[in-house]
Design an enzyme around this catalytic site. Sequence first.
Site, PDB file in Angstrom:
ATOM      1  CG  HIS A 118      -8.069  -0.502  -0.812  1.00 52.62           C
ATOM      2  ND1 HIS A 118      -9.547  -0.237  -1.234  1.00 52.62           N
ATOM      3  CD2 HIS A 118      -7.445   0.649  -0.166  1.00 52.62           C
ATOM      4  CE1 HIS A 118      -9.871   0.359   0.099  1.00 52.62           C
ATOM      5  NE2 HIS A 118      -8.367   0.307   0.374  1.00 52.62           N
ATOM      6  CD  GLU A 131      -3.543  -0.011   2.582  1.00 59.87           C
ATOM      7  OE1 GLU A 131      -3.069   1.172   2.723  1.00 59.87           O
ATOM      8  OE2 GLU A 131      -4.015  -0.738   2.385  1.00 59.87           O
ATOM      9  CG  HIS A 156      -5.181   4.220   2.050  1.00 61.84           C
ATOM     10  ND1 HIS A 156      -5.764   4.759   2.254  1.00 61.84           N
ATOM     11  CD2 HIS A 156      -5.326   3.127   1.733  1.00 61.84           C
ATOM     12  CE1 HIS A 156      -7.257   3.449   2.562  1.00 61.84           C
ATOM     13  NE2 HIS A 156      -7.123   3.208   2.412  1.00 61.84           N
TER      14      HIS A 156
HETATM   15 ZN   LIG Z   1      -7.768   1.248   2.846  1.00 65.13          ZN
END
Ligand SMILES: [Zn+2]
Length: 137
Positions: A88, A37, A86
Site C-alpha cells: 500500500h 503498488e 501486496h
Molecule cells: Zn490493498
Amino acid sequence: MGFFKRKKQEIIKHEWKIKKKCLDLILECAKSSYPKEFGGLLRVDTSDKYTIIELVVLPGTISGDSHAIFQLHMLPIDFSIVGTVHSHPSPVPRPSEADLHLFQKHGRVHIIAAYPFNENSWKAYDYNGEEIEMNIV
Ligand SMILES: [Zn+2]
C-alpha cells in the site's frame, strides 16, 4: 449446540512464520515499486506448511496503479503457494474492500506492506481479513 461450541474451541491455531530474507525481499520490492503498488505470491516450505520461505512474482504483475493487480488466472497449480502479498503506498496496512474480496477467493494467508515498508509497517491477515500473528524467523 454444546458439542459444536466445544469443537470450535479445539481448532488448533497454527503459528505462521516468515523467513526474514523473504520479508526483506518483500519490503525491498515494495520500496522500489513505490509510489505504485507491488504484488506477489507467498510460498511455503513443503515440509512446514506454515513457514513462508519465498516470494513469487508473476510476470506482468510486479506493480500497478490500483488494488487487485493480481492476474490470478495465471496462477500455476502449485500447492506450496499459500497466499498473496501486496503493498500500500499509504501508511495504512488495512485491507480494502477489493483486498477482502481477493483474500476470500485466493489463499489462506495474506500480507499487506504499507509505506514506509519497514518491519513495523506490514501486517498479515487470514482469508477473512482478520489480522493474524506472524513471526519472523
Ligand atoms: Zn490493498
